[in-house]
Design a protein around this motif. Structure first.
Motif, short mmCIF file in Angstrom:
data_model
loop_
_atom_site.label_atom_id
_atom_site.label_comp_id
_atom_site.label_asym_id
_atom_site.label_seq_id
_atom_site.Cartn_x
_atom_site.Cartn_y
_atom_site.Cartn_z
N ILE A 1 0.93 -1.04 -0.21
CA ILE A 1 -0.01 -0.08 -0.03
C ILE A 1 0.84 1.25 0.00
O ILE A 1 1.98 1.42 0.78
CB ILE A 1 -0.93 0.08 1.18
N LEU A 2 0.63 2.24 -0.78
CA LEU A 2 1.42 3.37 -0.91
C LEU A 2 0.55 4.86 -0.27
O LEU A 2 -0.62 4.50 -0.93
CB LEU A 2 1.73 3.70 -2.34
N GLY A 3 1.16 6.00 -0.07
CA GLY A 3 0.27 7.02 0.18
C GLY A 3 0.99 7.71 1.00
O GLY A 3 2.08 7.66 1.47
N ASP A 4 0.07 8.45 1.85
CA ASP A 4 0.61 9.48 2.94
C ASP A 4 0.17 8.90 4.10
O ASP A 4 -0.45 7.92 4.44
CB ASP A 4 0.13 10.77 2.69
N SER A 5 0.03 10.04 5.34
CA SER A 5 -0.61 9.51 6.68
C SER A 5 -1.91 9.18 6.64
O SER A 5 -2.55 8.19 7.44
CB SER A 5 -0.04 10.59 7.50
N ARG A 6 -2.76 9.77 5.70
CA ARG A 6 -4.14 9.28 5.41
C ARG A 6 -4.39 7.86 5.22
O ARG A 6 -5.15 7.22 5.90
CB ARG A 6 -5.04 10.28 4.60
N GLY A 7 -3.33 7.56 4.36
CA GLY A 7 -3.49 5.90 3.94
C GLY A 7 -2.79 5.03 4.99
O GLY A 7 -3.28 4.00 5.16
N SER A 8 -1.73 5.69 5.70
CA SER A 8 -1.15 4.85 6.63
C SER A 8 -1.88 4.40 7.65
O SER A 8 -1.80 3.21 8.56
CB SER A 8 0.01 5.56 7.22
N GLY B 1 3.12 -2.32 8.72
CA GLY B 1 3.02 -0.75 8.25
C GLY B 1 1.94 -0.02 8.78
O GLY B 1 1.93 1.14 8.36
N TRP B 2 0.75 -0.58 9.45
CA TRP B 2 -0.28 0.35 9.78
C TRP B 2 -0.05 1.03 10.94
O TRP B 2 0.79 0.71 11.93
CB TRP B 2 -1.41 -0.82 10.05
N MET B 3 -0.46 2.39 10.75
CA MET B 3 -0.20 3.24 11.99
C MET B 3 -1.27 3.43 12.87
O MET B 3 -2.24 3.91 12.29
CB MET B 3 0.40 4.68 11.50
N GLU B 4 -1.16 2.84 14.10
CA GLU B 4 -2.30 2.75 14.80
C GLU B 4 -2.13 3.87 15.94
O GLU B 4 -1.22 4.20 16.50
CB GLU B 4 -2.33 1.56 15.94
N ILE B 5 -3.26 4.81 15.83
CA ILE B 5 -3.30 6.20 16.71
C ILE B 5 -4.23 5.81 17.81
O ILE B 5 -5.51 5.66 17.56
CB ILE B 5 -3.73 7.27 15.71
N ASN B 6 -3.66 6.08 19.03
CA ASN B 6 -4.56 6.04 20.14
C ASN B 6 -4.60 7.27 20.92
O ASN B 6 -3.65 7.92 21.40
CB ASN B 6 -3.95 5.09 21.28
N VAL B 7 -5.83 8.27 20.58
CA VAL B 7 -5.95 9.44 21.23
C VAL B 7 -7.23 9.62 21.87
O VAL B 7 -8.12 8.70 21.77
CB VAL B 7 -5.73 10.68 20.23
N ASN B 8 -7.59 10.64 22.66
CA ASN B 8 -8.73 10.82 23.27
C ASN B 8 -9.80 11.02 22.31
O ASN B 8 -9.67 12.07 21.46
CB ASN B 8 -8.70 11.88 24.06
N MET B 9 -10.93 10.50 22.11
CA MET B 9 -12.01 10.65 20.94
C MET B 9 -13.18 11.06 21.89
O MET B 9 -14.12 11.25 21.06
CB MET B 9 -12.21 9.26 20.58
N HIS B 10 -13.06 11.96 22.78
CA HIS B 10 -14.12 12.95 23.41
C HIS B 10 -14.43 13.75 22.25
O HIS B 10 -13.33 14.28 21.54
CB HIS B 10 -13.75 13.38 24.90
N LYS B 11 -15.56 14.09 22.06
CA LYS B 11 -16.02 14.97 21.07
C LYS B 11 -15.08 16.54 20.95
O LYS B 11 -14.88 16.96 19.87
CB LYS B 11 -17.54 15.39 20.97
#
Length: 314
Positions: free
Chosen positions: A55-62, A184-194
């Motif tokens: 898979i190719l692309g930028d951070s949206r794809g990662s 290669g998958w970038m897993e992001i763990n952040v606060n998902m409060h609205k």
């Protein structure tokens, strides 16, 4: 005589410091062996076996394309070789890196090229290729992609104390907020409060509004994109994918580049490859900051994309 004395003294000095030098090298070698997905946002791209499906692309794809989901759906291992819009826009540097990364024995690969206008754009004030932002990317100066540990990458691009590689390894502290999986998958763990999501989204929209003032589609990038497709078509099947973002981000994108999907349709027809346009499905998914899908949505999106590929292969 003086030269002899100097030479003798230098040998004695080297003999004395030799054990210390070996000890220091050994310490760094051990510390480097603990590098993993917590080390930084790029290291694992350079420390796994060469893939045949990519898979190719930028951070949206990662973040939006999850190789483990593709593996279940399409029965093959995938590697997400997407970095970010600064380090992996489509261009000659990304093309060279792809040829180093891809298994040279690949014959029936599946290649998913995620594309946004930003991956084919360039600051309108840049006239010389040496000023392209990816000139400073590790893709430009790292040659080994299948070494673990990859000391070449660490020596060239890890700028923090190597002791942090050990103390911040996943076995010691768990996954970092941005964890790069081996596939290669970038897993992001952040606060998902609205409120947190809204604040990050506002910040990202401001960023893209400013970027839109400076960016223009680049003929150099379009040519490289064409060359990459030509290259990959000799090794398997190519798919072009436009990933959605939030309504606000897509509005900025579509205002600046109103005919971008049409451009990709033209490329797909010319190259005889499939193009899947999901850009109008903004409200189907959740985003961490308006631009990047939240991990649960990423898995749903990847599953839908894989279904499209399966249908297209029939």
């Amino acid at each position: 005589m003086n030269l002899f004395i100097f030479s003798f003294s230098m040998k004695k000095f080297l003999i004395k410091i030799g054990p210390y030098f070996v000890a220091v090298v050994a310490v760094f070698a051990v510390l480097g062996s603990y590098a993993d997905g917590n080390t930084d946002d790029n290291y694992m791209h350079f420390a796994v076996k060469k893939p045949q499906n990519i898979i190719l692309g930028d951070s949206r794809g990662s973040q939006a394309v999850v190789p483990s989901v593709l593996k279940k759906k399409l029965s093959g291992d995938f590697d997400n070789f997407s970095l970010n819009v600064v380090e992996s826009p489509y261009g000659q540097i990304y093309f060279k890196a792809l040829k180093r990364k891809l298994d040279p024995e690949t014959k029936n690969g599946i290649f998913i090229l995620t594309v946004s206008p930003w991956t084919l754009s360039l600051d309108k004030n840049i006239k010389n290729s040496k000023d392209f932002p990816e000139e400073h990317s590790p893709l430009n100066d790292v040659y080994t992609y299948d070494r673990s540990p990859n000391y070449e990458y660490l020596l060239k691009h890890y700028t923090r104390s190597w002791f942090k590689i050990y103390t911040e390894r996943v076995d010691a502290v768990g996954k970092s907020n941005s964890f790069l999986h081996e596939d290669g998958w970038m897993e992001i763990n952040v606060n998902m409060h609205k409120d947190s999501v809204a604040a990050r989204t506002t910040k990202k929209e401001v960023f893209y509004q400013a970027l839109a003032q400076q960016a223009e589609l680049s003929q150099e990038r379009l040519r490289a994109f064409d060359e990459i497709i030509n290259y990959l078509r000799t090794k398997g099947t190519v798919y072009l994918v436009r990933i959605p973002a939030s309504k606000g981000i897509m509005a900025i994108e579509n205002k600046k580049f109103p005919h971008f999907s049409k451009l990709l349709q033209d490329v797909s027809r010319k190259q005889n490859v499939r193009f899947f346009d999901f850009s109008e499905e903004s409200e189907t998914y959740m985003y961490t900051d308006g631009n990047h899908m939240y991990q649960n949505s990423s898995k749903i999106f990847t599953s839908r994309m894989a279904d499209s590929i399966k249908i297209g292969k029939r």
